[in-house]
Design a protein around this motif. Structure first.
Motif, PDB file in Angstrom:
ATOM      1  N   LEU A   1       0.893  -1.326  -0.052  1.00 55.33           N
ATOM      2  CA  LEU A   1       0.147   0.009  -0.116  1.00 55.33           C
ATOM      3  C   LEU A   1       0.937   1.137  -0.042  1.00 55.33           C
ATOM      4  O   LEU A   1       0.691   2.263  -0.726  1.00 55.33           O
ATOM      5  CB  LEU A   1      -0.882   0.003   1.326  1.00 55.33           C
ATOM      6  CG  LEU A   1      -1.765   1.162   1.492  1.00 55.33           C
ATOM      7  CD1 LEU A   1      -2.766   1.388   0.357  1.00 55.33           C
ATOM      8  CD2 LEU A   1      -2.537   1.429   2.716  1.00 55.33           C
ATOM      9  N   GLY A   2       1.732   1.150   0.837  1.00 56.76           N
ATOM     10  CA  GLY A   2       2.792   2.448   1.019  1.00 56.76           C
ATOM     11  C   GLY A   2       3.255   2.651  -0.307  1.00 56.76           C
ATOM     12  O   GLY A   2       3.764   3.964  -0.749  1.00 56.76           O
ATOM     13  N   ALA A   3       3.930   1.549  -0.931  1.00 57.52           N
ATOM     14  CA  ALA A   3       4.659   1.427  -2.144  1.00 57.52           C
ATOM     15  C   ALA A   3       3.952   2.088  -3.315  1.00 57.52           C
ATOM     16  O   ALA A   3       4.267   2.963  -4.011  1.00 57.52           O
ATOM     17  CB  ALA A   3       5.567   0.283  -2.419  1.00 57.52           C
ATOM     18  N   THR A   4       2.688   1.519  -3.426  1.00 55.80           N
ATOM     19  CA  THR A   4       1.655   2.073  -4.478  1.00 55.80           C
ATOM     20  C   THR A   4       1.332   3.697  -4.101  1.00 55.80           C
ATOM     21  O   THR A   4       1.401   4.292  -5.405  1.00 55.80           O
ATOM     22  CB  THR A   4       0.497   1.079  -4.187  1.00 55.80           C
ATOM     23  OG1 THR A   4       0.778  -0.016  -4.351  1.00 55.80           O
ATOM     24  CG2 THR A   4      -0.687   1.506  -5.654  1.00 55.80           C
ATOM     25  N   ILE A   5       1.142   3.965  -2.976  1.00 56.67           N
ATOM     26  CA  ILE A   5       0.631   5.410  -2.841  1.00 56.67           C
ATOM     27  C   ILE A   5       1.690   6.256  -3.196  1.00 56.67           C
ATOM     28  O   ILE A   5       1.685   7.316  -3.746  1.00 56.67           O
ATOM     29  CB  ILE A   5       0.428   5.477  -1.343  1.00 56.67           C
ATOM     30  CG1 ILE A   5      -1.072   5.040  -1.141  1.00 56.67           C
ATOM     31  CG2 ILE A   5       0.302   7.221  -1.057  1.00 56.67           C
ATOM     32  CD1 ILE A   5      -1.414   4.968   0.316  1.00 56.67           C
ATOM     33  N   SER A   6       2.985   5.902  -2.928  1.00 56.29           N
ATOM     34  CA  SER A   6       4.144   6.750  -3.106  1.00 56.29           C
ATOM     35  C   SER A   6       4.726   6.605  -4.544  1.00 56.29           C
ATOM     36  O   SER A   6       5.794   7.386  -4.932  1.00 56.29           O
ATOM     37  CB  SER A   6       5.132   6.660  -2.083  1.00 56.29           C
ATOM     38  OG  SER A   6       5.753   5.287  -2.102  1.00 56.29           O
ATOM     39  N   GLY A   7       4.231   5.747  -5.357  1.00 57.10           N
ATOM     40  CA  GLY A   7       4.741   5.663  -6.720  1.00 57.10           C
ATOM     41  C   GLY A   7       5.959   4.883  -7.003  1.00 57.10           C
ATOM     42  O   GLY A   7       6.855   5.064  -7.783  1.00 57.10           O
ATOM     43  N   ALA A   8       6.307   3.910  -5.875  1.00 56.05           N
ATOM     44  CA  ALA A   8       7.558   3.184  -5.930  1.00 56.05           C
ATOM     45  C   ALA A   8       7.705   2.231  -7.003  1.00 56.05           C
ATOM     46  O   ALA A   8       6.494   1.971  -7.593  1.00 56.05           O
ATOM     47  CB  ALA A   8       7.538   2.251  -4.702  1.00 56.05           C
TER      48      ALA A   8
END
Length: 405
Positions: A314-321
């Protein structure tokens, strides 16, 4: 046997175990831990808990070097490029793991203090075994950089969450009010005090290193700095890992070209210390605790695993990783050891003073953390290798060698 004989033997056996596991494509650190389990009280009783306690400074030293080396990987250019992703992922994976473990524990036991405390402990990730796998396979890339940053920052987040959880649980068990000092000030003092101490020591060492010409002297100065930082941190109850991480982070960013060689000389010095450390980790793990883990232990592992994986995604998706970070980071965050065990002992000692209910709470936390640590310490390194392999961040010649063996 004399302690020197014991150290020599376990170092040799640890190396042999690590190489044996390496031949089957399994990270060497798993071999070290398994040899430790066999030599410990669970099987051969060669390494007693008293011996482990007597040699605890070696464990602290290994953690200090790991913190220093991890800090050396956290270059400004990496944070400049991925910093937003790091903090988005850190909060998502830590908070979601805490939420899931807390919820599952309360649903099963109806014990709110127990759920809050186990939830806070689940947010921690052990850097040692994770980082050792990255170094063994010399992995490089966005996923590797993210793993290093997250395991370095996770201890700070875990300490902060634990401060809130401890205060809430304490209020519920004792019937008292919330303690702002425990909730906010104590974690902040430990985190920022550790970082400040490491920063100040690194400034002194950086100045001294300007006049050092030989690699031998560089090694002595760096080891002395790490030990001094660790001793001061211990004296003031600061975080050993965070302090030395700050030393390494500052040195690598102050003068990158000049200080790069410092990390190379230290890296060649530490393998024997790492072998002893991971072997001691295995020797402390009690196989007999696994059956006592029960449903609560299973739910703890499931909640923590799902929380870490889903939270990092989730965090990676939100931040565009990058896609590799989104897909595989969660697999690299399973390891649990030092911080979780240390905080579990703090819970056991504190709540044991508040009658049978507090004593049961403390015993439950210790048993769950000890039993699940055995499981995740074995699975964790294998999952890290899987992640960096799938992400294509292991150099081709090392990947081929691992698969060939």
């Amino acid at each position: 046997m004399h302690i020197l004989f014991t150290l020599g033997l376990i170092m040799a056996l640890g190396l042999a175990g690590g190489r044996l596991f390496e031949r089957f494509g399994i990270p060497q650190v798993v071999g070290y831990i398994v040899v430790g389990v066999v030599l410990g009280d669970s099987v051969l009783h060669f390494i007693s808990l008293k011996t482990l306690d007597d040699l605890s400074p070696l464990t602290s030293m290994a953690l200090a070097f790991i913190g220093f080396m991890v800090g050396g990987e956290l270059k400004y250019s990496i944070f400049q490029k991925y910093g937003r992703q790091f903090f988005s992922i850190l909060l998502s994976e830590g908070l979601l793991a805490m939420l899931l473990v807390c919820t599952l524990t309360i649903l099963l036991t109806k014990n709110i203090p127990l759920g809050i405390l186990l939830g806070a402990l689940s947010s921690a990730t052990a850097p040692a075994a994770t980082v050792d796998v990255l170094w063994e396979y010399r992995s490089k890339g966005p996923l590797t950089s993210t793993i290093l940053a997250i395991v370095a920052l996770d201890d700070g987040l875990a300490l902060f969450l634990y401060g809130f959880a401890f205060s809430f649980a304490n209020a519920l068990v004792t019937g008292g009010g919330l303690n702002i000092r425990i909730m906010v000030l104590q974690p902040l003092i430990e985190i920022f005090g550790s970082l400040l101490l490491g920063f100040l020591i690194s400034l002194i060492i950086d100045h001294v290193l300007r006049w050092i010409k030989t690699r031998d002297d560089q090694l002595v100065i760096n080891v002395a700095a790490i030990l001094l930082a660790s001793g001061i941190a211990k004296h003031f109850d600061l975080s050993l890992i965070l302090t030395n991480m700050a030393v390494g982070l500052t040195l690598t960013n102050l003068h990158p070209d000049r200080n790069e060689s410092n990390f190379e000389v230290v890296k060649k010095f530490v393998p024997p210390i790492y072998i002893i450390f991971f072997l001691f980790v295995g020797a402390r793990l009690q196989l007999g605790l696994l059956p006592s883990m029960g449903i609560l232990g299973v739910l703890y592992v499931l909640g923590r695993t799902i929380g870490k994986w889903a939270g990092s995604f989730l965090g990676a998706t939100i931040s565009g990783a990058p896609l590799t970070v989104r897909k595989y980071l969660g697999f690299a965050l399973f390891s649990q050891a030092g911080v979780a065990i240390g905080l579990a002992l703090d819970i056991y000692q504190h709540f044991g003073e508040f009658g049978s209910a507090g004593e049961r709470l403390g015993h439950t936390v210790i048993n769950v953390i000890a039993a699940t640590t055995l499981l995740v310490q074995i699975i964790g390194p294998l999952s890290v290798k899987f992640a960096i392999s799938k992400a294509g961040e292991i150099p081709e010649q090392i990947q081929n060698k691992s698969e060939g063996e």
